[in-house]
Motif scaffolding. Sequence first.
Motif, PDB file in Angstrom:
ATOM      1  N   SER A  58      33.779 -33.265  38.573  1.00 42.47           N
ATOM      2  CA  SER A  58      32.649 -32.399  38.239  1.00 42.47           C
ATOM      3  C   SER A  58      32.635 -31.140  39.074  1.00 42.47           C
ATOM      4  O   SER A  58      31.808 -30.277  38.884  1.00 42.47           O
TER       5      SER A  58
ATOM      6  N   ASN B 229      18.157 -38.310  24.913  1.00 47.19           N
ATOM      7  CA  ASN B 229      17.867 -36.881  24.816  1.00 47.19           C
ATOM      8  C   ASN B 229      18.947 -36.238  23.942  1.00 47.19           C
ATOM      9  O   ASN B 229      19.966 -35.770  24.429  1.00 47.19           O
TER      10      ASN B 229
ATOM     11  N   GLY C  13      15.551 -36.484  30.981  1.00 44.09           N
ATOM     12  CA  GLY C  13      15.422 -36.238  32.409  1.00 44.09           C
ATOM     13  C   GLY C  13      16.708 -36.443  33.185  1.00 44.09           C
ATOM     14  O   GLY C  13      16.782 -36.094  34.362  1.00 44.09           O
ATOM     15  N   GLU C  14      17.716 -37.015  32.568  1.00 48.29           N
ATOM     16  CA  GLU C  14      18.987 -37.238  33.244  1.00 48.29           C
ATOM     17  C   GLU C  14      19.729 -35.908  33.353  1.00 48.29           C
ATOM     18  O   GLU C  14      19.732 -35.104  32.423  1.00 48.29           O
ATOM     19  N   LYS C  15      20.359 -35.693  34.507  1.00 54.02           N
ATOM     20  CA  LYS C  15      21.114 -34.472  34.713  1.00 54.02           C
ATOM     21  C   LYS C  15      22.345 -34.498  33.797  1.00 54.02           C
ATOM     22  O   LYS C  15      23.092 -35.476  33.802  1.00 54.02           O
ATOM     23  N   PRO C  16      22.573 -33.438  33.008  1.00 55.05           N
ATOM     24  CA  PRO C  16      23.733 -33.426  32.094  1.00 55.05           C
ATOM     25  C   PRO C  16      25.047 -33.483  32.865  1.00 55.05           C
ATOM     26  O   PRO C  16      25.192 -32.867  33.908  1.00 55.05           O
ATOM     27  N   HIS C  17      25.984 -34.237  32.320  1.00 49.57           N
ATOM     28  CA  HIS C  17      27.320 -34.299  32.898  1.00 49.57           C
ATOM     29  C   HIS C  17      28.125 -33.100  32.431  1.00 49.57           C
ATOM     30  O   HIS C  17      27.814 -32.503  31.408  1.00 49.57           O
ATOM     31  N   THR C  18      29.184 -32.788  33.143  1.00 51.50           N
ATOM     32  CA  THR C  18      30.037 -31.686  32.723  1.00 51.50           C
ATOM     33  C   THR C  18      31.132 -32.200  31.807  1.00 51.50           C
ATOM     34  O   THR C  18      31.547 -33.349  31.895  1.00 51.50           O
TER      35      THR C  18
ATOM     36  N   PRO D  65      22.840 -38.762  26.987  1.00 52.40           N
ATOM     37  CA  PRO D  65      22.040 -38.929  28.210  1.00 52.40           C
ATOM     38  C   PRO D  65      20.605 -39.351  27.913  1.00 52.40           C
ATOM     39  O   PRO D  65      20.105 -39.178  26.801  1.00 52.40           O
TER      40      PRO D  65
END
Length: 181
Positions: A180, A111, A133-138, A130
């Motif tokens: 996080s 993505n 659909g993967e949750k974005p990292h901080t 990522p």
Amino acid sequence: MKNFLNLDRLKWFGASRMIGSVLSVAFVGVAGWWLVQTPPPPPEASLSFASTTVATSATIGVSASSINTAPQIITVHVAGSVKNPGVYRLKYGSRINDGIVAAGGATSAANLDVINLATVLNEGEQIYVPKRGEKPHTITNRPQLGGAGDAAGGLNGVGGATGVGGATGGATGVGGATSSA
């Protein structure tokens, strides 16, 4: 034609009024001339500019190797949805897109819409791509070149992550949940 300054007119107007009027007109004329004249240049215009010549190391008594300059090659970690994740050496001034290309490009599941591909990379950064659909990292930290910190450019042992990466760079006692938060 009659004399302009006849005695009857001078008596009626008065000699002091006539002298005052002439002086007032002269004052207005001098003041008008002073307002429209070109002003002198400001004192700053006479100051000389600093020279752009660089002193040689023999001149200043410092070896060229001791001068802190930006590295010509930086090392970055490319991880996530790329074809060949790993550590890559790139030219100084490279961008996130260059790091992804060096890692063989993004996979079909990547993505790239959540990453600013034009961000300039710093020494020791991680690029994390990522999946959809993967949750974005901080982002935990952006290391700065020449700043206080470890050799990788992080502050107090905490390395940085670029894009949506979230690595802590091996910080002692900092886990994924802690970093996080």
